[in-house]
Write an enzyme that holds these catalytic residues in place. Sequence first.
Site, short mmCIF file in Angstrom:
data_model
loop_
_atom_site.label_atom_id
_atom_site.label_comp_id
_atom_site.label_asym_id
_atom_site.label_seq_id
_atom_site.Cartn_x
_atom_site.Cartn_y
_atom_site.Cartn_z
CB THR A 8 -0.92 0.04 1.24
OG1 THR A 8 -1.83 1.13 1.11
CG2 THR A 8 -0.14 0.22 2.54
CG ASN A 10 -3.83 4.56 3.56
OD1 ASN A 10 -3.35 5.14 4.52
ND2 ASN A 10 -5.14 4.46 3.36
CE LYS A 13 -6.01 0.47 3.22
NZ LYS A 13 -6.09 -0.30 1.98
CG ASP A 69 -9.37 -3.81 -1.18
OD1 ASP A 69 -8.65 -2.90 -1.66
OD2 ASP A 69 -10.59 -3.88 -1.40
CB SER A 70 -10.19 -1.97 4.42
OG SER A 70 -9.18 -1.02 4.12
CG PHE A 152 -7.12 6.54 7.19
CD1 PHE A 152 -6.85 5.71 8.26
CD2 PHE A 152 -7.51 5.97 5.98
CE1 PHE A 152 -6.96 4.32 8.14
CE2 PHE A 152 -7.61 4.59 5.84
CZ PHE A 152 -7.33 3.76 6.92
CG ASP A 155 -10.94 6.41 11.05
OD1 ASP A 155 -11.61 5.39 10.85
OD2 ASP A 155 -9.70 6.41 11.18
CG HIS A 180 -12.06 -2.37 9.42
ND1 HIS A 180 -11.82 -1.30 10.27
CD2 HIS A 180 -11.66 -1.93 8.20
CE1 HIS A 180 -11.32 -0.30 9.59
NE2 HIS A 180 -11.21 -0.65 8.33
NE ARG A 181 -6.26 -1.38 7.90
CZ ARG A 181 -7.14 -0.37 7.82
NH1 ARG A 181 -7.36 0.44 8.85
NH2 ARG A 181 -7.83 -0.18 6.71
P1 IMP Z 1 -8.47 0.59 -0.42
O1 IMP Z 1 -8.39 -0.55 0.55
O2 IMP Z 1 -7.12 1.12 -0.79
O3 IMP Z 1 -9.34 0.28 -1.59
O4 IMP Z 1 -9.15 1.83 0.30
C1 IMP Z 1 -9.86 1.69 1.44
C2 IMP Z 1 -10.70 2.93 1.70
O5 IMP Z 1 -11.70 2.56 2.65
C3 IMP Z 1 -9.90 4.05 2.35
O6 IMP Z 1 -9.42 4.97 1.41
C4 IMP Z 1 -10.92 4.68 3.28
O7 IMP Z 1 -11.73 5.56 2.55
C5 IMP Z 1 -11.77 3.49 3.69
N1 IMP Z 1 -11.22 2.87 4.92
C6 IMP Z 1 -10.62 1.66 5.04
N2 IMP Z 1 -10.22 1.44 6.30
C7 IMP Z 1 -10.56 2.56 6.98
C8 IMP Z 1 -10.38 2.93 8.34
O8 IMP Z 1 -9.78 2.23 9.17
N3 IMP Z 1 -10.88 4.14 8.67
C9 IMP Z 1 -11.52 4.95 7.79
N4 IMP Z 1 -11.68 4.67 6.51
C10 IMP Z 1 -11.20 3.45 6.10
#
Ligand code: IMP
Length: 203
Positions: A8, A10, A13, A69-70, A152, A155, A180-181
Site C-alpha cells: 500500500t 496509504n 494503514k 483491502d478495506s 483517516f 473515521d 476491522h483491521r
Molecule cells: P483501499 O483498501 O485502498 O481500496 O481503500 C480503502 C478505503 O476505505 C480508504 O481509502 C478509506 O476511505 C476506507 N477505509 C478503510 N479502512 C478505513 C479505516 O480504518 N478508517 C476509515 N476509513 C477506512
Amino acid sequence: MRPLLIATKNAHKTAEIAAMLGVEWEVTDLNAYPEIPASEETGETFADNAAIKALAASRLFGGLVLADDSGLEVDALGGAPGVRSARYAGPSATDADNRAKLLRELGSFRGKERAARFRCVLVLAEDGDQRAIFDGAVEGVIIGAERGEGGFGYDALFVPEGHDETFAQLPASIKNTLSHRARAMEKARGFFISAAASGRDAV
Ligand code: IMP
C-alpha cells in the site's frame, strides 16, 4: 526483526498494522519501494483486490507481503461505498470529498437507518503465491457531522458499536484493538504464531 512489506501507499494503514504487530516486525510499505507500482484495484470484492495487490507486489519483493483491502458498507446505500470506498466521490477524490458525499447521500436517514460496518480483508503472499487470507469487520453508525481529527478515510463519521466517540476521536490504541483491521490482524498474528511453532519456513 522480521521484514514485512505492506502493499500500500496509504501510510495510515501501514502505521496501524505496524502498531498491531509490535517491535518484532520491520514493517515497510510501497512508499519505500518506488520501483514497485501500486496495483489497480479492478476486483469486485475486497478479497479479489487484496489478492491482486499482494500477488503483484510479491512478484517484485523478496519476502513476505501483506495487502489490505478495506472499506465501508452502509446498509441504507445497499452496501455502498464498499470496494469503491477510496474513490466514492470520483477517481481522484480526497477523503474529505468522500465523507462529504456520504453525508449528502445519507441526508434523509435517521438513527438506526444509518447502520454501517467497516470490512478488511488481508492477503499474505510470498514469491507470487497466496499464503493466507484473513478478514475482519466492525459494526457501527454514520453520524450526521464530522467529529475528531485522528485516523483517516471515514473515521470522523463512524461511531463503533458500544462507543460514543468516532474512530477519529478515540485514541489510536483503542481503534487498533476493535477495528476491522485489528480483527483481521488478530487472525494474521495467530497464523504467524502457529506457523513459527510448526517450523514452516514461509513465515
Ligand atoms: P483501499 O483498501 O485502498 O481500496 O481503500 C480503502 C478505503 O476505505 C480508504 O481509502 C478509506 O476511505 C476506507 N477505509 C478503510 N479502512 C478505513 C479505516 O480504518 N478508517 C476509515 N476509513 C477506512
